[in-house]
Design an enzyme around this catalytic site. Sequence first.
Site, PDB file in Angstrom:
ATOM      1  N   ASP A 152      20.364  44.452  68.881  1.00  0.00           N
ATOM      2  CA  ASP A 152      20.291  43.829  67.757  1.00  0.00           C
ATOM      3  C   ASP A 152      19.095  42.661  66.478  1.00  0.00           C
ATOM      4  O   ASP A 152      18.217  42.736  67.348  1.00  0.00           O
ATOM      5  CB  ASP A 152      21.799  42.153  67.506  1.00  0.00           C
ATOM      6  CG  ASP A 152      22.819  42.540  67.989  1.00  0.00           C
ATOM      7  OD1 ASP A 152      23.299  43.804  68.238  1.00  0.00           O
ATOM      8  OD2 ASP A 152      23.267  41.442  68.086  1.00  0.00           O
ATOM      9  N   LYS A 153      19.425  42.973  65.672  1.00  0.00           N
ATOM     10  CA  LYS A 153      17.984  42.843  65.081  1.00  0.00           C
ATOM     11  C   LYS A 153      17.189  41.684  65.304  1.00  0.00           C
ATOM     12  O   LYS A 153      15.529  41.583  65.329  1.00  0.00           O
ATOM     13  CB  LYS A 153      18.356  42.804  63.358  1.00  0.00           C
ATOM     14  CG  LYS A 153      16.689  42.864  62.606  1.00  0.00           C
ATOM     15  CD  LYS A 153      17.357  42.891  61.261  1.00  0.00           C
ATOM     16  CE  LYS A 153      16.399  42.317  60.119  1.00  0.00           C
ATOM     17  NZ  LYS A 153      16.191  42.404  59.120  1.00  0.00           N
TER      18      LYS A 153
END
Length: 299
Positions: free
Chosen positions: A136-137
């Site tokens: 994830d970011k």
Amino acid sequence: MQVKTFKIMTECGDRADVFLAKELEITRSHAKKICDDGNLTVNGKVSKSNKVLKLGDELSVCIPDVKNLDLEPENIPLNIVYQDDDIAVIDKPQGMTVHAGNGTNGSTLVNALLYHLDNLSGINGVVRPGIVHRIDKNTSGLLVVAKNDNAHVLLAKQIENKTCRRIYFALLEGVVKEDSGVINTFIGRNPKDRTKMAVVKSGRTAVTEFKVVKRYKSHTLCEFSLKTGRTHQIRVHSKYMGHPVVGDKEYGYKSQKFKLDGQLLHAAKLEFIHPTLQKKVCFESPLPDYFSKILKSLS
């Protein structure tokens, strides 16, 4: 061109382009164009982007290679832990998106890879060159990138066969009572908010092993081992345990004790068979400074 199929397992009410934008992690305009170009069928009939979906609908969508996306190399600092002719192992910082999608068109890991590396596999098309798996970011840590298609196929098989070992560390809210355990559920789109994932009966099998590393007064540092690779898996399973990841405003507490830019979740270890050398390789990444500082403040 890729073909993907979906079956609506819950009451939906979304337009086809809205549903596909979320499921395929692309912009709504991109999803609309795919549909309106005749690439979508619903229950065997060609449908447009404004088709309203309902429970039981079966979708089939042909996804053309995206040739009009302007992916430019960008000179973004990148921590390349290891690289050779076949692979590169990257230590991704928190806050960096892996590839374009959902309105993100630049300053991604892919843009940085195009600048720093000479070759990337083409299996995932123009949008995701070299990307075998994602984090994830706002999760930091290790991921492996394929420089050619042969390496990509062999690495993807290891992930699919669960022989690629991925270890994460996360600081959780509250004190986890069990020393270790296995979380085995189904994860799919949250029927109440399809931008999020949730434990739902209609989802796909998701298995996560965990063990407690250290307990604090009101927090627990845990080690997680992924046995499957569902979107947001550790974050969803942590919430399911009743102990969401610290800093995770999507799946955790809206009001956070610490000032953070994202969740305290770090991909710390990565182990797999090198696709060409055919021997086991292992890489480790220390906890980021902001993560370590929080742990020190709890001691």
